[in-house]
Design an enzyme around this catalytic site. Structure first.
Site, PDB file in Angstrom:
ATOM      1  CB  VAL A 178      -0.959  -0.001   1.200  1.00 41.03           C
ATOM      2  CG1 VAL A 178      -1.672   1.346   1.337  1.00 41.03           C
ATOM      3  CG2 VAL A 178      -1.980  -1.127   1.049  1.00 41.03           C
TER       4      VAL A 178
ATOM      5  CB  SER B  89       0.481   1.302  -4.581  1.00 40.23           C
ATOM      6  OG  SER B  89      -0.286   1.392  -3.393  1.00 40.23           O
ATOM      7  CD  GLU B  90      -2.198   5.626  -1.671  1.00 41.52           C
ATOM      8  OE1 GLU B  90      -2.284   6.872  -1.619  1.00 41.52           O
ATOM      9  OE2 GLU B  90      -3.010   4.912  -2.290  1.00 41.52           O
ATOM     10  CG  MET B  91       5.312   6.851  -0.809  1.00 41.02           C
ATOM     11  SD  MET B  91       6.945   6.923  -0.050  1.00 41.02           S
ATOM     12  CE  MET B  91       6.557   7.672   1.542  1.00 41.02           C
TER      13      MET B  91
ATOM     14  CE1 TYR C 268      -5.444   8.244  -0.100  1.00 39.48           C
ATOM     15  CE2 TYR C 268      -7.235   7.347  -1.424  1.00 39.48           C
ATOM     16  CZ  TYR C 268      -5.900   7.674  -1.274  1.00 39.48           C
ATOM     17  OH  TYR C 268      -5.030   7.427  -2.307  1.00 39.48           O
TER      18      TYR C 268
END
Length: 287
Positions: A51, A54-56, A153
């Protein structure tokens, strides 16, 4: 419509009039996701490292470009501990193509800091925000996507949805207002992970169909031109040092098509940010 190959234009247009009640709106968005939602490998896991990775990677980067790099990183460094121990110059070399090299450095530092938690990440917003490179949206993603706990979010595509659906005529809308919208919607979301993926995909659909609602956000800034920018100078310096190894500044002057003053400034910034190290007269990628 490449993002949604099963969705024709007539059906897509039917999604331009979302209901205004929170419960009906949530059902509307989740119905769209059930029929046309996109599939990515990071959506199929609860693993905090995957997670985080992927977010970065996805920050200001298209999903198509991230897909290949995401799989590449996991094959080279399958765990946060592996990434924490990886030489930074190697990590940066494989980051090439994702842009914003500072994110690669933050990812490395975050992996190192995760050692305090046994090379995982905590389900605690305050603790997450104290880690390098983790801001409010990344912290919320980890809490919602890995731990399935309530979190607010807010990212670019979700911001687009909220502005389009709930603030169609307003200008200068603050993020605090949009976060309040999300709080009011959460009771109807059921599973937060599925809910936020649905909102993001609906936001991607709107990107194809309407003028950018994000321009009415108070914090909106049009991305500056890359060609000839300081970002380009920095990026080319990092690329040159990655390819050729340590070099004196005079050598770098001859390698890049920019004035020496701009190269000096970019090198100084890269050293300050920890991406480049200086050893006497030599500059090299930090290790």
């Amino acid at each position: 419509m490449k993002d949604f190959p099963l969705l024709d234009e007539a059906v897509a247009a039917s999604y331009l009039e979302p209901p205004t009640s929170h419960q009906a709106f949530a059902s509307f968005v989740l119905d769209f996701y059930d029929h046309y939602g996109r599939t990515f490998p990071w959506r199929k896991t609860d693993d905090v490292y995957r997670v985080l990775l992927s977010e970065m990677m996805l920050q200001q980067t298209q999903t198509g470009r991230v897909l290949e790099k995401y799989q590449e990183f996991l094959s080279l460094w399958p765990t946060l501990e592996d990434l924490a121990l990886a030489p930074f110059d190697q990590l940066l070399d494989h980051w090439r193509g994702l842009g914003y090299n500072r994110r690669a450095l933050n990812l490395k530092k975050c992996a190192q800091a995760s050692g305090a938690y046994g090379y995982t990440l905590p389900c605690d917003e305050k603790a997450l925000l104290a880690l390098p490179g983790i801001g409010p949206s990344t912290a919320a993603a980890i809490i919602a996507f890995s731990y399935h706990k309530p979190a607010i979010y807010l990212e670019t595509n979700i911001r687009r949805v909220l502005l389009f659906a709930f603030h169609p005529q307003e200008e200068g809308v603050e993020d605090r207002v949009l976060r309040d919208d999300l709080r009011q919607l959460l009771p109807f979301a059921e599973d937060g992970k599925r809910w936020y993926y649905a909102l993001m995909d609906y936001g991607v659909l709107l990107k194809h169909l309407v003028p950018n609602p994000n321009a009415r956000s108070k914090g909106y800034h049009r991305q500056s031109r890359f060609e000839g920018s300081n970002r380009q100078v920095r990026g080319m310096l990092v690329h040159a040092l990655s390819e050729s190894g340590a070099r004196e500044v005079e050598t770098l002057y001859g390698m890049l098509p920019f004035e020496p003053e701009r190269i000096d400034k970019a090198l100084s910034d890269l050293v300050r940010d920890g991406l480049v190290s200086r050893l006497g007269r030599l500059y090299r990628i930090s290790r």
